[in-house]
Design a protein around this motif. Structure first.
Motif, PDB file in Angstrom:
ATOM      1  N   ARG A  55       0.812  -1.223   0.000  1.00 44.36           N
ATOM      2  CA  ARG A  55       0.000   0.000   0.000  1.00 44.36           C
ATOM      3  C   ARG A  55       0.843   1.271   0.000  1.00 44.36           C
ATOM      4  O   ARG A  55       0.292   2.372   0.034  1.00 44.36           O
ATOM      5  N   LEU A  56       2.166   1.133  -0.035  1.00 42.93           N
ATOM      6  CA  LEU A  56       3.039   2.304  -0.015  1.00 42.93           C
ATOM      7  C   LEU A  56       2.977   3.058  -1.344  1.00 42.93           C
ATOM      8  O   LEU A  56       2.854   2.446  -2.407  1.00 42.93           O
ATOM      9  N   PRO A  57       3.087   4.382  -1.317  1.00 36.81           N
ATOM     10  CA  PRO A  57       3.042   5.138  -2.576  1.00 36.81           C
ATOM     11  C   PRO A  57       4.185   4.797  -3.521  1.00 36.81           C
ATOM     12  O   PRO A  57       4.009   4.821  -4.748  1.00 36.81           O
ATOM     13  N   GLU A  58       5.362   4.467  -2.981  1.00 35.25           N
ATOM     14  CA  GLU A  58       6.497   4.146  -3.845  1.00 35.25           C
ATOM     15  C   GLU A  58       6.378   2.767  -4.484  1.00 35.25           C
ATOM     16  O   GLU A  58       6.990   2.514  -5.535  1.00 35.25           O
ATOM     17  N   TYR A  59       5.595   1.878  -3.858  1.00 40.05           N
ATOM     18  CA  TYR A  59       5.569   0.489  -4.320  1.00 40.05           C
ATOM     19  C   TYR A  59       4.483   0.333  -5.384  1.00 40.05           C
ATOM     20  O   TYR A  59       3.326   0.022  -5.084  1.00 40.05           O
ATOM     21  N   TYR A  60       4.883   0.533  -6.621  1.00 35.11           N
ATOM     22  CA  TYR A  60       3.947   0.516  -7.751  1.00 35.11           C
ATOM     23  C   TYR A  60       3.454  -0.872  -8.155  1.00 35.11           C
ATOM     24  O   TYR A  60       2.376  -0.976  -8.772  1.00 35.11           O
ATOM     25  N   PRO A  61       4.197  -1.995  -7.922  1.00 29.71           N
ATOM     26  CA  PRO A  61       3.778  -3.267  -8.536  1.00 29.71           C
ATOM     27  C   PRO A  61       2.358  -3.697  -8.184  1.00 29.71           C
ATOM     28  O   PRO A  61       1.610  -4.138  -9.069  1.00 29.71           O
ATOM     29  N   THR A  62       1.958  -3.585  -6.920  1.00 26.51           N
ATOM     30  CA  THR A  62       0.648  -4.105  -6.521  1.00 26.51           C
ATOM     31  C   THR A  62      -0.480  -3.353  -7.199  1.00 26.51           C
ATOM     32  O   THR A  62      -1.366  -3.953  -7.812  1.00 26.51           O
ATOM     33  N   ARG A  63      -0.488  -2.030  -7.100  1.00 26.18           N
ATOM     34  CA  ARG A  63      -1.606  -1.283  -7.684  1.00 26.18           C
ATOM     35  C   ARG A  63      -1.587  -1.350  -9.207  1.00 26.18           C
ATOM     36  O   ARG A  63      -2.647  -1.329  -9.849  1.00 26.18           O
ATOM     37  N   THR A  64      -0.385  -1.430  -9.800  1.00 28.99           N
ATOM     38  CA  THR A  64      -0.311  -1.513 -11.261  1.00 28.99           C
ATOM     39  C   THR A  64      -0.842  -2.863 -11.737  1.00 28.99           C
ATOM     40  O   THR A  64      -1.624  -2.930 -12.700  1.00 28.99           O
ATOM     41  N   GLU A  65      -0.449  -3.930 -11.068  1.00 28.58           N
ATOM     42  CA  GLU A  65      -0.960  -5.249 -11.444  1.00 28.58           C
ATOM     43  C   GLU A  65      -2.462  -5.345 -11.204  1.00 28.58           C
ATOM     44  O   GLU A  65      -3.195  -5.922 -12.031  1.00 28.58           O
ATOM     45  N   LEU A  66      -2.940  -4.768 -10.103  1.00 29.32           N
ATOM     46  CA  LEU A  66      -4.384  -4.772  -9.854  1.00 29.32           C
ATOM     47  C   LEU A  66      -5.141  -4.090 -10.990  1.00 29.32           C
ATOM     48  O   LEU A  66      -6.214  -4.548 -11.398  1.00 29.32           O
ATOM     49  N   GLY A  67      -4.573  -3.013 -11.502  1.00 30.89           N
ATOM     50  CA  GLY A  67      -5.219  -2.340 -12.618  1.00 30.89           C
ATOM     51  C   GLY A  67      -5.302  -3.219 -13.853  1.00 30.89           C
ATOM     52  O   GLY A  67      -6.335  -3.253 -14.537  1.00 30.89           O
ATOM     53  N   VAL A  68      -4.236  -3.968 -14.137  1.00 28.87           N
ATOM     54  CA  VAL A  68      -4.244  -4.875 -15.291  1.00 28.87           C
ATOM     55  C   VAL A  68      -5.254  -6.000 -15.064  1.00 28.87           C
ATOM     56  O   VAL A  68      -6.020  -6.361 -15.970  1.00 28.87           O
ATOM     57  N   LEU A  69      -5.281  -6.553 -13.855  1.00 30.50           N
ATOM     58  CA  LEU A  69      -6.221  -7.636 -13.567  1.00 30.50           C
ATOM     59  C   LEU A  69      -7.669  -7.173 -13.640  1.00 30.50           C
ATOM     60  O   LEU A  69      -8.536  -7.886 -14.154  1.00 30.50           O
ATOM     61  N   LYS A  70      -7.939  -5.970 -13.124  1.00 26.23           N
ATOM     62  CA  LYS A  70      -9.310  -5.441 -13.197  1.00 26.23           C
ATOM     63  C   LYS A  70      -9.737  -5.275 -14.646  1.00 26.23           C
ATOM     64  O   LYS A  70     -10.885  -5.580 -15.016  1.00 26.23           O
ATOM     65  N   ALA A  71      -8.817  -4.795 -15.487  1.00 28.72           N
ATOM     66  CA  ALA A  71      -9.145  -4.555 -16.887  1.00 28.72           C
ATOM     67  C   ALA A  71      -9.383  -5.852 -17.659  1.00 28.72           C
ATOM     68  O   ALA A  71     -10.142  -5.858 -18.638  1.00 28.72           O
ATOM     69  N   HIS A  72      -8.768  -6.961 -17.203  1.00 30.06           N
ATOM     70  CA  HIS A  72      -8.797  -8.184 -18.002  1.00 30.06           C
ATOM     71  C   HIS A  72      -9.325  -9.409 -17.247  1.00 30.06           C
ATOM     72  O   HIS A  72      -9.167 -10.530 -17.715  1.00 30.06           O
TER      73      HIS A  72
END
Length: 323
Positions: A55-72
């Motif tokens: 949940r850290l602002p610097e840690y992009y992998p989780t939120r970025t992957e969640l965005g890809v999973l939500k889209a697909h």
């Protein structure tokens, strides 16, 4: 009874998992350079800290992957078909798997596999309340080793799920072994949904693994706390500090624990000496270009199906099909 007799009695009751942990730590600290396996980060405290990292602002992998999973998620559900059984390697808090369970048509079963039993069971209990028609069979174990999956019924497709770029924590040869074991465990006709982090700028990468709040540092140092608590070592946590750096030649982030001074650490009868600046290498996180990772998957018995990325091209989710 003498102290040595008590110690022998305690050791004789050591679980196989604790014995393997002890052996791995002694072997790693005896190596040159010193190293420890990142799979031992995830005791209960380590799992909680990793949830905070995500949940850290610097840690992009989780939120970025969640965005890809939500889209697909709908695309993944179409690939899986009705009545699929979902097998997640390294389930953690199971946030991402909810996206798939929501999208799948009548999912039959969910089998999370994780080395941190208490953390996994708590997550599965919450999932079971929210998805009462899905059979939940958690497996406490090391998914880096061959595993026999529980019986999942007939008819539906087996879908492996390995998100979070955990594949990057393995060396390339270890990643190939994992992909081979996953292919064998999931069996004929299976698919594997695989998340992996793509190469990008050094500044973005190093900030993601050395946040200004110090949560990643606490996560790294917790490994020494666990070794002290479970194995009886005498690490002084104040004598080590967290380092994260990008190794461009290997295309990987490296996490280390660096000794602040000359010191000796004791574990059983072993003594491990450190000079100032010497490190324990605790984790790699490889950043794979898609063609390289897909080549490794092909060598392990998979072929590439769909592959999606976020708009910035920072993270990818691939669907691998068993061949």
């Amino acid at each position: 009874m003498r102290a040595s007799t008590l110690l022998c009695a305690a050791e004789s009751h050591e679980t196989p998992e604790r014995a393997a942990f002890r052996a791995d730590v002694i072997e790693g600290l005896s190596a040159s350079p010193k190293q420890l396996s990142p799979k031992y980060f995830y005791d209960e405290a380590g799992s909680r800290l990793f949830d905070l990292i995500c949940r850290l602002p610097e840690y992009y992998p989780t939120r970025t992957e969640l965005g890809v999973l939500k889209a697909h998620a709908g695309d993944i559900a179409a690939i899986a078909g009705p009545g699929a059984s979902l097998v997640e390697f390294g389930s953690g808090s199971s946030v991402k798997v909810r996206l798939l369970l929501d999208a799948l048509e009548r999912p039959a079963a969910y089998v999370p596999i994780d080395i941190s039993g208490p953390h996994m069971r708590a997550a599965v209990a919450a999932l079971a309340r929210d998805y009462p028609t899905v059979a939940m069979t958690p497996v406490e174990g090391d998914f880096t080793r061959p595993l026999e999956l529980p019986h999942l019924g007939e008819g539906g497709r087996r879908i492996g799920f390995f998100p979070g770029s955990t594949i990057g924590n393995f060396t390339p040869s270890e990643a190939g072994v994992f992909l081979t074991h996953a292919r064998q465990s999931l069996g004929e006709g299976a698919a594997l949904v695989l998340g992996f982090d793509l190469p990008k700028e050094r500044a973005v990468l190093e900030a993601a693994y050395d946040d200004h709040q110090g949560v990643t540092a606490a996560f790294n140092l917790n490994l020494l706390t666990r070794i002290n608590r479970e194995l009886g070592a005498d690490f002084d946590l104040a004598a080590f500090h967290h380092r994260a750096l990008f190794n461009e030649a290997e295309s990987r982030i490296e996490m280390h624990l660096e000794s602040r001074a000359a010191q000796t650490v004791r574990l059983d009868d072993a003594r491990f000496t450190f000079v100032p600046g010497e490190t324990i290498h605790t984790e790699n996180s490889y950043k794979y270009a898609a063609p390289r990772l897909m080549g490794m998957a092909q060598a392990a018995g998979w072929r590439q199906g769909a592959l999606w990325t976020d708009p910035r091209g920072w993270f990818a989710v691939a669907v691998l099909e068993a061949v």
